[in-house]
Scaffold this motif. Structure first.
Motif, PDB file in Angstrom:
ATOM      1  N   MET A  56       0.740  -1.288  -0.020  1.00  0.00           N
ATOM      2  CA  MET A  56      -0.048  -0.005   0.055  1.00  0.00           C
ATOM      3  C   MET A  56       0.644   1.233  -0.149  1.00  0.00           C
ATOM      4  N   SER A  57       0.314   2.256  -0.626  1.00  0.00           N
ATOM      5  CA  SER A  57       0.894   3.853  -0.480  1.00  0.00           C
ATOM      6  C   SER A  57       0.926   3.891   0.988  1.00  0.00           C
ATOM      7  N   LYS A  58       1.701   5.153   1.340  1.00  0.00           N
ATOM      8  CA  LYS A  58       1.935   5.686   2.791  1.00  0.00           C
ATOM      9  C   LYS A  58       0.348   6.220   3.049  1.00  0.00           C
ATOM     10  N   THR A  59      -0.366   6.875   2.213  1.00  0.00           N
ATOM     11  CA  THR A  59      -1.769   7.179   2.447  1.00  0.00           C
ATOM     12  C   THR A  59      -2.672   6.257   2.960  1.00  0.00           C
ATOM     13  N   TYR A  60      -2.427   5.220   1.942  1.00  0.00           N
ATOM     14  CA  TYR A  60      -3.507   3.937   2.384  1.00  0.00           C
ATOM     15  C   TYR A  60      -3.069   3.264   3.579  1.00  0.00           C
ATOM     16  N   VAL A 119     -12.387   7.323   0.058  1.00  0.00           N
ATOM     17  CA  VAL A 119     -13.362   6.731  -1.025  1.00  0.00           C
ATOM     18  C   VAL A 119     -12.433   5.930  -2.115  1.00  0.00           C
ATOM     19  N   ARG A 120     -11.153   6.138  -2.533  1.00  0.00           N
ATOM     20  CA  ARG A 120     -10.431   5.577  -3.235  1.00  0.00           C
ATOM     21  C   ARG A 120      -9.808   4.188  -2.633  1.00  0.00           C
ATOM     22  N   PHE A 121      -9.585   4.367  -1.262  1.00  0.00           N
ATOM     23  CA  PHE A 121      -9.340   3.353  -0.359  1.00  0.00           C
ATOM     24  C   PHE A 121     -10.363   2.144  -0.664  1.00  0.00           C
ATOM     25  N   ALA A 122     -11.534   2.445  -0.196  1.00  0.00           N
ATOM     26  CA  ALA A 122     -12.664   1.685  -0.307  1.00  0.00           C
ATOM     27  C   ALA A 122     -12.632   0.785  -1.681  1.00  0.00           C
ATOM     28  N   GLN A 123     -12.647   1.688  -2.604  1.00  0.00           N
ATOM     29  CA  GLN A 123     -12.775   1.045  -3.882  1.00  0.00           C
ATOM     30  C   GLN A 123     -11.674   0.256  -4.367  1.00  0.00           C
ATOM     31  N   ALA A 124     -10.453   0.500  -3.852  1.00  0.00           N
ATOM     32  CA  ALA A 124      -9.247  -0.397  -4.157  1.00  0.00           C
ATOM     33  C   ALA A 124      -9.531  -1.663  -3.564  1.00  0.00           C
ATOM     34  N   LEU A 125     -10.392  -1.760  -2.328  1.00  0.00           N
ATOM     35  CA  LEU A 125     -10.713  -3.186  -1.757  1.00  0.00           C
ATOM     36  C   LEU A 125     -11.825  -3.927  -2.379  1.00  0.00           C
ATOM     37  N   GLY A 126     -12.328  -3.056  -3.532  1.00  0.00           N
ATOM     38  CA  GLY A 126     -13.487  -3.682  -4.233  1.00  0.00           C
ATOM     39  C   GLY A 126     -14.795  -3.484  -3.818  1.00  0.00           C
ATOM     40  N   LEU A 153     -18.036   0.215   2.455  1.00  0.00           N
ATOM     41  CA  LEU A 153     -17.047  -0.150   3.384  1.00  0.00           C
ATOM     42  C   LEU A 153     -17.672  -0.171   4.771  1.00  0.00           C
ATOM     43  N   GLN A 154     -18.088   1.140   5.177  1.00  0.00           N
ATOM     44  CA  GLN A 154     -18.506   1.547   6.515  1.00  0.00           C
ATOM     45  C   GLN A 154     -19.678   0.703   7.073  1.00  0.00           C
TER      46      GLN A 154
END
Length: 267
Positions: free
Chosen positions: A1-5, A39-46, A53-54
């Motif tokens: 993962m990136s540092k942000t993720y 939002v992008r993090f959740a989308q990266a997980l599918g 995700l919440q």
């Protein structure tokens, strides 16, 4: 993962109750990043988006025990003075957070993991200990208690640069106990990973299931830190360490229901 993720993942795992009840903007502000990153993090997980995700965190909260933050608020209410600007206020704040953290252990620690850790330590030929930086006091506490109950132990002392070399003397009849919190000491992580490669049993105490120690540990205890401040306490991890040793002592002292760690004057 990136540092942000990685930052987002740590926040989600360590603050599940907050994630369940707050808006993405509020959560992002607490985490110190942008809402769009969540939002992008959740989308990266599918997931379709963060709300999807919440839902997982909201379902968990329906049956979860009162969270860390709720315990703190309740304790602060009982102690009345919530915003004490005096020097004594530092002590009050630390005590309140430590009480809440210690109560959380009863919900967070897996009894089976505790029993397994005690089995490993009681059966080990030698217990090797490693902990650096802020984790060092917990490792030293473990050495003291294990020595007092008559268990052979070796501290992998970083002085002189010998810790990694000393760790190479471990065998499959031994057990490694590692303690490490953010930011994880590189030498400790390296020793734990090498122990896994040599199939040496490892007990680890850290701050998150995302800790680099988690994937290599046979028995793992996550003691979350809910505030990344200078005054991060070691009360909770020390309590876990003491519980492990007491359970070990019970096994070594002929199954005693009341194991004892003798004081120096008794030895």
């Amino acid at each position: 993962m990136s540092k942000t993720y990685q930052q987002i993942a740590r926040f989600l795992t360590q603050n599940p109750n907050e994630v369940a009840v707050h808006s993405v903007n509020a959560i992002a502000q607490r985490c110190g990043t942008h809402a769009s990153s969540f939002v992008r993090f959740a989308q990266a997980l599918g997931y379709s988006g963060f709300k999807d995700l919440q839902l997982l965190f909201q379902k968990r909260l329906e049956t979860a025990a009162p969270g860390f933050e709720a315990r703190i608020r309740a304790l602060e209410d009982e102690l009345v003075n919530r915003d004490d600007p005096t020097d004594f206020g530092f002590l009050r704040e630390l005590v309140v957070k430590d009480i809440a953290a210690l109560q959380s252990l009863l919900d967070d620690v897996d009894p089976a993991q505790l029993s397994y850790a005690a089995d490993l330590l009681s059966e080990a030929n030698t217990v090797y200990l490693v902990g650096q930086l802020r984790s060092a006091p917990v490792a030293e506490f473990l050495r003291y208690m294990l020595t007092m109950i008559g268990k052979r132990c070796v501290m992998l002392d970083p002085s002189g640069g010998l810790a990694t070399h000393m760790s190479k003397t471990m065998t499959k009849q031994d057990v490694l106990v590692a303690v490490s919190f953010r930011y994880y000491a590189t030498e400790v992580v390296s020793i734990v990973h090498e122990a896994r490669e040599k199939e040496i049993k490892t007990v680890a105490i850290s701050d998150s299931t995302l800790s680099p120690l988690a994937k290599s540990a046979d028995a793992f205890f996550a003691v979350p830190e809910h505030r990344h401040t200078f005054s991060r306490s070691i009360a909770a991890p020390s309590c876990v360490a003491q519980a492990i040793v007491l359970a070990t002592a019970a096994r070594l002292q002929s199954g005693s229901a009341h194991p004892e760690i003798p004081i120096v004057t008794q030895v």
